[in-house]
Design a protein around this motif. Structure first.
Motif, PDB file in Angstrom:
ATOM      1  N   VAL A  99       0.855  -1.192   0.000  1.00 47.36           N
ATOM      2  CA  VAL A  99       0.000   0.000   0.000  1.00 47.36           C
ATOM      3  C   VAL A  99       0.891   1.243   0.000  1.00 47.36           C
ATOM      4  O   VAL A  99       1.917   1.277   0.684  1.00 47.36           O
ATOM      5  CB  VAL A  99      -0.913   0.011   1.247  1.00 47.36           C
ATOM      6  CG1 VAL A  99      -1.767   1.259   1.306  1.00 47.36           C
ATOM      7  CG2 VAL A  99      -1.794  -1.224   1.278  1.00 47.36           C
ATOM      8  N   ASP A 100       0.492   2.253  -0.742  1.00 42.70           N
ATOM      9  CA  ASP A 100       1.222   3.530  -0.779  1.00 42.70           C
ATOM     10  C   ASP A 100       1.149   4.174   0.606  1.00 42.70           C
ATOM     11  O   ASP A 100       0.066   4.498   1.092  1.00 42.70           O
ATOM     12  CB  ASP A 100       0.592   4.443  -1.828  1.00 42.70           C
ATOM     13  CG  ASP A 100       1.298   5.772  -1.988  1.00 42.70           C
ATOM     14  OD1 ASP A 100       2.080   6.169  -1.109  1.00 42.70           O
ATOM     15  OD2 ASP A 100       1.048   6.429  -3.010  1.00 42.70           O
ATOM     16  N   PRO A 101       2.285   4.365   1.288  1.00 47.53           N
ATOM     17  CA  PRO A 101       2.272   4.899   2.654  1.00 47.53           C
ATOM     18  C   PRO A 101       1.895   6.373   2.753  1.00 47.53           C
ATOM     19  O   PRO A 101       1.601   6.866   3.829  1.00 47.53           O
ATOM     20  CB  PRO A 101       3.707   4.677   3.137  1.00 47.53           C
ATOM     21  CG  PRO A 101       4.517   4.685   1.890  1.00 47.53           C
ATOM     22  CD  PRO A 101       3.639   4.086   0.825  1.00 47.53           C
ATOM     23  N   SER A 102       1.878   7.079   1.633  1.00 47.07           N
ATOM     24  CA  SER A 102       1.567   8.514   1.699  1.00 47.07           C
ATOM     25  C   SER A 102       0.077   8.773   1.919  1.00 47.07           C
ATOM     26  O   SER A 102      -0.312   9.851   2.386  1.00 47.07           O
ATOM     27  CB  SER A 102       2.042   9.231   0.431  1.00 47.07           C
ATOM     28  OG  SER A 102       1.371   8.755  -0.709  1.00 47.07           O
ATOM     29  N   ALA A 103      -0.756   7.809   1.634  1.00 45.17           N
ATOM     30  CA  ALA A 103      -2.205   8.010   1.745  1.00 45.17           C
ATOM     31  C   ALA A 103      -2.637   8.338   3.169  1.00 45.17           C
ATOM     32  O   ALA A 103      -3.450   9.243   3.379  1.00 45.17           O
ATOM     33  CB  ALA A 103      -2.942   6.775   1.232  1.00 45.17           C
ATOM     34  N   ILE A 104      -2.102   7.648   4.162  1.00 48.53           N
ATOM     35  CA  ILE A 104      -2.513   7.892   5.544  1.00 48.53           C
ATOM     36  C   ILE A 104      -2.042   9.254   6.027  1.00 48.53           C
ATOM     37  O   ILE A 104      -2.751   9.949   6.766  1.00 48.53           O
ATOM     38  CB  ILE A 104      -2.050   6.760   6.495  1.00 48.53           C
ATOM     39  CG1 ILE A 104      -2.695   6.895   7.875  1.00 48.53           C
ATOM     40  CG2 ILE A 104      -0.547   6.733   6.628  1.00 48.53           C
ATOM     41  CD1 ILE A 104      -4.153   6.604   7.924  1.00 48.53           C
TER      42      ILE A 104
END
Length: 190
Positions: A99-104
């Motif tokens: 999962v792209d960690p920037s989303a959170i």
């Protein structure tokens, strides 16, 4: 004799730096982190301060605004499970980079009013948004560390190391090359 006994009993400074230190000066404010995730119990002895309430793969440090922030550390990849115990230096075969960690971080930013906490999250968003799309893997248990390094280097000026919004050279959109994290005791000097 007394000095030798004291030195033998003292924790190794390298170990303490590894479990409590951080190469990062940006992250999510620790108050926000703990409010969202709650206190957690680390595996390794010697974690101090806020680190005593964080998973081993995260470290609290002081951000540029003076607020304490939490960010990933080396143990994300370099502390793995073996026979039900976490082993320092063993590659993490349960690492999940699917999962792209920037989303959170983008999500958290939306709830913060202007101020120090928002400034810290925005500082964290710059590098995490740059690398996020380039490090998403298809499989749990592999690392995209080599791609992470390439993306971060492409965003740094070669002479000053200042951050560049536009990477040079341009980055391709290929999926990351999967890497098996080696155990530290099997790695040679670099």
């Amino acid at each position: 004799m007394v000095l030798a006994l004291l030195l033998a009993a003292a924790p190794d400074p390298g170990y303490l730096q590894l479990i409590n230190g951080s190469p990062n000066t940006c992250g999510v404010p620790s108050a926000l982190w703990l409010q969202a995730l709650g206190k957690q119990k680390p595996t390794f002895a010697g974690r101090t301060g806020t680190n005593a309430s964080l998973q081993d793969g995260f470290t609290a440090t002081k951000g540029v605004t003076g607020l304490e922030v939490v960010s990933p550390n080396c143990l994300q990849c370099h502390a793995g499970q073996l026979l039900g115990k976490t082993v320092l230096g063993l590659g993490n075969s349960q690492l999940d980079e699917t999962v792209d960690p920037s989303a959170i971080a983008q999500f958290a930013r939306g709830f913060l009013p202007p101020g120090k906490a928002r400034t810290e999250v925005e500082r964290f968003l710059r590098p995490i948004s740059a690398v996020g799309p380039h490090i998403v893997t298809d499989t749990v248990g592999i690392s995209s560390a080599d791609d992470l390094a390439v993306v971060l280097m492409a965003h740094r000026d070669a002479k000053t190391l200042a951050w560049k919004e536009t990477p040079e050279p341009a980055l391709d959109e290929e999926p990351p090359v999967p890497v098996d994290v080696p155990a530290w005791w099997l790695a040679r000097d670099k």
